[in-house]
Design a protein around this motif. Structure first.
Motif, mmCIF file in Angstrom:
data_model
loop_
_atom_site.group_PDB
_atom_site.id
_atom_site.type_symbol
_atom_site.label_atom_id
_atom_site.label_comp_id
_atom_site.label_asym_id
_atom_site.label_seq_id
_atom_site.Cartn_x
_atom_site.Cartn_y
_atom_site.Cartn_z
ATOM 1 N N TYR A 48 0.829 -1.208 0.000
ATOM 2 C CA TYR A 48 0.000 0.000 0.000
ATOM 3 C C TYR A 48 0.863 1.259 0.000
ATOM 4 C CZ TYR A 48 -3.447 3.446 1.359
ATOM 5 O OH TYR A 48 -4.252 4.554 1.394
ATOM 6 N N ILE A 51 2.241 1.782 -3.509
ATOM 7 C CA ILE A 51 1.190 2.271 -4.406
ATOM 8 C C ILE A 51 0.980 3.767 -4.169
ATOM 9 C CG2 ILE A 51 -1.290 2.187 -4.900
ATOM 10 C CD1 ILE A 51 -1.115 -0.858 -4.265
ATOM 11 N N LYS A 52 0.875 4.147 -2.902
ATOM 12 C CA LYS A 52 0.664 5.551 -2.543
ATOM 13 C C LYS A 52 1.818 6.424 -3.047
ATOM 14 C CE LYS A 52 0.267 7.064 1.780
ATOM 15 N NZ LYS A 52 -0.091 7.117 3.195
ATOM 16 N N GLU A 54 3.911 5.809 -5.532
ATOM 17 C CA GLU A 54 3.889 5.894 -6.990
ATOM 18 C C GLU A 54 2.770 6.800 -7.487
ATOM 19 O OE1 GLU A 54 3.965 1.958 -8.642
ATOM 20 O OE2 GLU A 54 5.960 1.562 -7.849
ATOM 21 N N ASN A 55 1.632 6.816 -6.794
ATOM 22 C CA ASN A 55 0.542 7.716 -7.173
ATOM 23 C C ASN A 55 0.932 9.178 -6.966
ATOM 24 O OD1 ASN A 55 -1.178 5.702 -8.017
ATOM 25 N ND2 ASN A 55 -2.274 5.580 -6.082
ATOM 26 N N VAL A 56 1.603 9.462 -5.862
ATOM 27 C CA VAL A 56 2.070 10.833 -5.611
ATOM 28 C C VAL A 56 3.065 11.236 -6.692
ATOM 29 C CG1 VAL A 56 3.453 12.262 -4.045
ATOM 30 C CG2 VAL A 56 1.637 10.816 -3.129
ATOM 31 N N GLU A 57 3.983 10.352 -7.023
ATOM 32 C CA GLU A 57 4.988 10.642 -8.061
ATOM 33 C C GLU A 57 4.319 10.873 -9.413
ATOM 34 O OE1 GLU A 57 8.531 11.608 -9.609
ATOM 35 O OE2 GLU A 57 8.153 11.203 -7.488
ATOM 36 N N ALA A 58 3.336 10.064 -9.744
ATOM 37 C CA ALA A 58 2.640 10.214 -11.029
ATOM 38 C C ALA A 58 1.882 11.531 -11.095
ATOM 39 C CB ALA A 58 1.690 9.044 -11.251
ATOM 40 N N SER A 59 1.387 11.988 -9.962
ATOM 41 C CA SER A 59 0.625 13.242 -9.954
ATOM 42 C C SER A 59 1.529 14.454 -10.130
ATOM 43 C CB SER A 59 -0.184 13.372 -8.659
ATOM 44 O OG SER A 59 0.674 13.625 -7.560
#
Length: 77
Positions: A48, A51-52, A54-59
Motif C-alpha cells: 500500500y 502504491i501511494k 507511486e501515485n504521488v509521483e505520477a501526480s
C-alpha cells in the motif's frame, strides 16, 4: 490504535462485514485469515505504501512532459 491479544483460532470483527482470524503463531510470525467482501481492497502495508508513493509521483508529472512523451511514442511506430 486498538491493541488486542488473540490466540490461534480466535479473531475479531471490523464493522459488520470483515472478520480477521488468527490462524497460527510460531517463530515470531503470525498467520491471519481475512474474510471480507470481494469489493474491499486488502493490501499488505508495504505494498500500500508503494502504491501511494507511486501515485504521488505520477501526480507530479507536468502535462507538457506527457505531451512530449506522446510525441516520442508516435515516432517509434
Amino acid at each position: 490504535m486498538l491493541v488486542l491479544s488473540r490466540k490461534a483460532g480466535e479473531g475479531f470483527l471490523i464493522g459488520d462485514d470483515i472478520t480477521v482470524t488468527i490462524i497460527e503463531s510460531k517463530s515470531g510470525t503470525i498467520r491471519i485469515g481475512i474474510d471480507a467482501p470481494r469489493d474491499k481492497k486488502i493490501f499488505r502495508q508495504e505494498v500500500y505504501d508503494k502504491i501511494k508513493e507511486e501515485n504521488v509521483e505520477a501526480s507530479r508529472w507536468n502535462p507538457v512532459d506527457i505531451d512530449s512523451l506522446g510525441g516520442t511514442i508516435k515516432k517509434r511506430n
